[in-house]
Design a protein around this motif. Structure first.
Motif, PDB file in Angstrom:
ATOM      1  N   GLY A  70      40.577 -29.256  64.648  1.00 13.10           N
ATOM      2  CA  GLY A  70      41.445 -28.232  64.096  1.00 13.10           C
ATOM      3  C   GLY A  70      41.297 -26.874  64.763  1.00 13.10           C
ATOM      4  N   TYR A  71      42.157 -25.973  64.365  1.00 14.18           N
ATOM      5  CA  TYR A  71      42.198 -24.602  64.875  1.00 14.18           C
ATOM      6  C   TYR A  71      40.822 -23.936  64.771  1.00 14.18           C
ATOM      7  N   ASP A  72      40.264 -23.923  63.567  1.00 15.34           N
ATOM      8  CA  ASP A  72      39.000 -23.217  63.376  1.00 15.34           C
ATOM      9  C   ASP A  72      37.805 -23.987  63.916  1.00 15.34           C
ATOM     10  N   ILE A  73      37.955 -25.282  64.091  1.00 19.87           N
ATOM     11  CA  ILE A  73      36.887 -26.059  64.708  1.00 19.87           C
ATOM     12  C   ILE A  73      36.784 -25.681  66.188  1.00 19.87           C
ATOM     13  N   ASP A  74      37.935 -25.580  66.843  1.00 16.77           N
ATOM     14  CA  ASP A  74      37.940 -25.129  68.242  1.00 16.77           C
ATOM     15  C   ASP A  74      37.389 -23.710  68.356  1.00 16.77           C
ATOM     16  N   ALA A  75      37.796 -22.851  67.412  1.00 17.74           N
ATOM     17  CA  ALA A  75      37.310 -21.462  67.430  1.00 17.74           C
ATOM     18  C   ALA A  75      35.798 -21.419  67.242  1.00 17.74           C
ATOM     19  N   ALA A  76      35.279 -22.253  66.349  1.00 17.90           N
ATOM     20  CA  ALA A  76      33.838 -22.284  66.091  1.00 17.90           C
ATOM     21  C   ALA A  76      33.065 -22.731  67.328  1.00 17.90           C
ATOM     22  N   LYS A  77      33.615 -23.674  68.066  1.00 18.20           N
ATOM     23  CA  LYS A  77      32.965 -24.128  69.294  1.00 18.20           C
ATOM     24  C   LYS A  77      32.944 -23.004  70.333  1.00 18.20           C
ATOM     25  N   MET A  78      34.029 -22.209  70.383  1.00 19.00           N
ATOM     26  CA  MET A  78      34.060 -21.060  71.286  1.00 19.00           C
ATOM     27  C   MET A  78      33.014 -20.027  70.867  1.00 19.00           C
ATOM     28  N   LEU A  79      32.879 -19.822  69.549  1.00 23.24           N
ATOM     29  CA  LEU A  79      31.903 -18.875  69.033  1.00 23.24           C
ATOM     30  C   LEU A  79      30.494 -19.270  69.466  1.00 23.24           C
ATOM     31  N   ALA A  80      30.175 -20.549  69.294  1.00 26.44           N
ATOM     32  CA  ALA A  80      28.852 -21.036  69.686  1.00 26.44           C
ATOM     33  C   ALA A  80      28.622 -20.881  71.187  1.00 26.44           C
ATOM     34  N   LYS A  81      29.648 -21.175  71.966  1.00 25.86           N
ATOM     35  CA  LYS A  81      29.532 -21.040  73.418  1.00 25.86           C
ATOM     36  C   LYS A  81      29.277 -19.591  73.811  1.00 25.86           C
ATOM     37  N   ASN A  82      29.984 -18.655  73.169  1.00 24.08           N
ATOM     38  CA  ASN A  82      29.794 -17.236  73.470  1.00 24.08           C
ATOM     39  C   ASN A  82      28.416 -16.747  73.044  1.00 24.08           C
ATOM     40  N   LEU A  83      27.855 -17.370  72.014  1.00 23.52           N
ATOM     41  CA  LEU A  83      26.498 -17.039  71.591  1.00 23.52           C
ATOM     42  C   LEU A  83      25.456 -17.673  72.508  1.00 23.52           C
ATOM     43  N   GLY A  84      25.864 -18.737  73.202  1.00 25.42           N
ATOM     44  CA  GLY A  84      24.925 -19.459  74.049  1.00 25.42           C
ATOM     45  C   GLY A  84      24.058 -20.412  73.254  1.00 25.42           C
ATOM     46  N   VAL A  85      24.622 -20.955  72.156  1.00 24.48           N
ATOM     47  CA  VAL A  85      23.854 -21.863  71.301  1.00 24.48           C
ATOM     48  C   VAL A  85      24.672 -23.124  71.019  1.00 24.48           C
ATOM     49  N   GLU A  86      24.017 -24.115  70.433  1.00 22.74           N
ATOM     50  CA  GLU A  86      24.698 -25.328  70.013  1.00 22.74           C
ATOM     51  C   GLU A  86      25.350 -25.102  68.653  1.00 22.74           C
ATOM     52  N   VAL A  87      26.337 -25.942  68.322  1.00 25.50           N
ATOM     53  CA  VAL A  87      27.009 -25.839  67.031  1.00 25.50           C
ATOM     54  C   VAL A  87      26.705 -27.072  66.195  1.00 25.50           C
ATOM     55  N   GLU A  88      26.404 -26.848  64.929  1.00 29.89           N
ATOM     56  CA  GLU A  88      26.199 -27.936  63.974  1.00 29.89           C
ATOM     57  C   GLU A  88      27.171 -27.737  62.814  1.00 29.89           C
ATOM     58  N   PHE A  89      28.084 -28.674  62.606  1.00 25.18           N
ATOM     59  CA  PHE A  89      29.042 -28.565  61.517  1.00 25.18           C
ATOM     60  C   PHE A  89      28.448 -29.168  60.247  1.00 25.18           C
ATOM     61  N   VAL A  90      28.600 -28.427  59.156  1.00 28.72           N
ATOM     62  CA  VAL A  90      28.064 -28.835  57.855  1.00 28.72           C
ATOM     63  C   VAL A  90      29.223 -29.017  56.888  1.00 28.72           C
ATOM     64  N   ARG A  91      29.341 -30.187  56.298  1.00 22.46           N
ATOM     65  CA  ARG A  91      30.446 -30.475  55.376  1.00 22.46           C
ATOM     66  C   ARG A  91      30.230 -29.742  54.055  1.00 22.46           C
ATOM     67  N   THR A  92      31.255 -29.054  53.584  1.00 23.95           N
ATOM     68  CA  THR A  92      31.226 -28.403  52.281  1.00 23.95           C
ATOM     69  C   THR A  92      32.533 -28.734  51.577  1.00 23.95           C
ATOM     70  N   SER A  93      32.804 -28.122  50.433  1.00 20.51           N
ATOM     71  CA  SER A  93      34.049 -28.353  49.706  1.00 20.51           C
ATOM     72  C   SER A  93      34.520 -27.033  49.113  1.00 20.51           C
ATOM     73  N   TRP A  94      35.778 -26.979  48.717  1.00 14.99           N
ATOM     74  CA  TRP A  94      36.293 -25.732  48.149  1.00 14.99           C
ATOM     75  C   TRP A  94      35.583 -25.356  46.845  1.00 14.99           C
ATOM     76  N   PRO A  95      35.318 -26.314  45.932  1.00 13.50           N
ATOM     77  CA  PRO A  95      34.608 -25.930  44.702  1.00 13.50           C
ATOM     78  C   PRO A  95      33.176 -25.457  44.936  1.00 13.50           C
TER      79      PRO A  95
END
Length: 269
Positions: A70-95
């Motif tokens: 998704g849009y924000d998943i791609d953005a998050a990967k760019m964020l991690a790359k700009n930080l120079g770190v790996e990205v770990e996605f954590v599942r959450t929910s709206w509630p």
């Protein structure tokens, strides 16, 4: 140099500034011992990204590839790359989004999160990156039937909504007569509308447009005149100015370099 100034200087050196001014000493120590989340992320070389995975086109868990998209998943990967770190996605929910943030399950949450005053009470919402509003997703055959909120809020109308987010809050505050059903998985609702199990899904205009493009049975109504206007941002912990400032500058650079525009073209148009 006067004799009086020399004597005072020698006293300060002999006893130490901390002895004469303990509050100054404590402040300096506190500043040195305080670490930003940014420092911890850089030290661990990993940033934890919280996301629901149920809100296309911003965040979506692809059960076949076992990856978030998704849009924000791609953005998050760019964020991690700009930080120079790996990205770990954590599942959450709206509630549980806010509870999981406060429990420190992730460093930042992404995925079409609406900026509002209620969320800002317990967390920090970043600068916005896109503007949106609530609109109805309906069947194309009903495009003349539903032209206003009053048309939707009728006893015979069946509405499907996901729990815990701003969609449910809008329905609770504005729908008084229609039949409302809360559906646990947000991804299931568009198809349920298309199949006739529900008449309306109240959601953000971006999501309504996305599903209407994917399924010719569906129609994104009133997207040019949404019921509300809000902006999307990212959710982070309060009280960490270093991390907040880095995220905001990163977002400004994303806009300046046209990266958000590229993501819009890929996922929203």
């Amino acid at each position: 140099m006067s004799k009086r100034f020399l004597i005072v200087s020698l006293i300060l050196l002999a006893f130490g500034i901390g002895t004469l001014f303990p509050q100054v000493s404590k402040t300096v120590v506190a500043e040195k011992s305080a670490h930003s989340r940014l420092d911890n992320i850089l030290k661990k070389k990993k940033i934890r990204i919280g996301t629901t995975g149920d809100y296309k086109p911003f965040t979506y868990w692809n059960s076949e590839t076992k990856q978030f998209e998704g849009y924000d998943i791609d953005a998050a990967k760019m964020l991690a790359k700009n930080l120079g770190v790996e990205v770990e996605f954590v599942r959450t929910s709206w509630p549980t989004l806010m509870q999981d943030l406060q429990a420190d399950k992730f460093d930042i949450a992404v995925g079409g999160i609406s900026r509002n005053l209620e969320r800002q009470k317990t967390a920090h919402l970043t600068a916005p990156y896109i503007r949106d509003g609530k609109s109805p997703l309906i069947r194309i055959e009903d495009k003349e039937r539903f032209k206003s909120l009053a048309d939707i809020d009728q006893p015979s109308v069946r509405i499907g909504v996901n729990p815990g987010g701003t969609n449910e809050k809008f329905v609770q505050e504005n729908i008084k007569q229609a039949q409302v059903t809360v559906v646990e998985n947000n991804l299931d609702i568009p198809n349920m509308v298309a199949e006739g199990k529900f008449d309306v899904m109240i959601t953000d205009s971006v999501e309504a447009r996305f599903y209407a493009k994917q399924d010719t049975r569906l129609y994104a109504a009133l997207v040019d005149q949404p019921f509300t206007t809000h902006e999307k941002g990212y959710l982070i912990h309060r009280g960490d100015l270093d991390f907040q400032n880095w995220i905001n500058l990163w977002m400004e650079e994303m806009k300046l370099q046209g990266k958000f525009k590229e993501l819009e073209q890929k996922w929203l148009e």
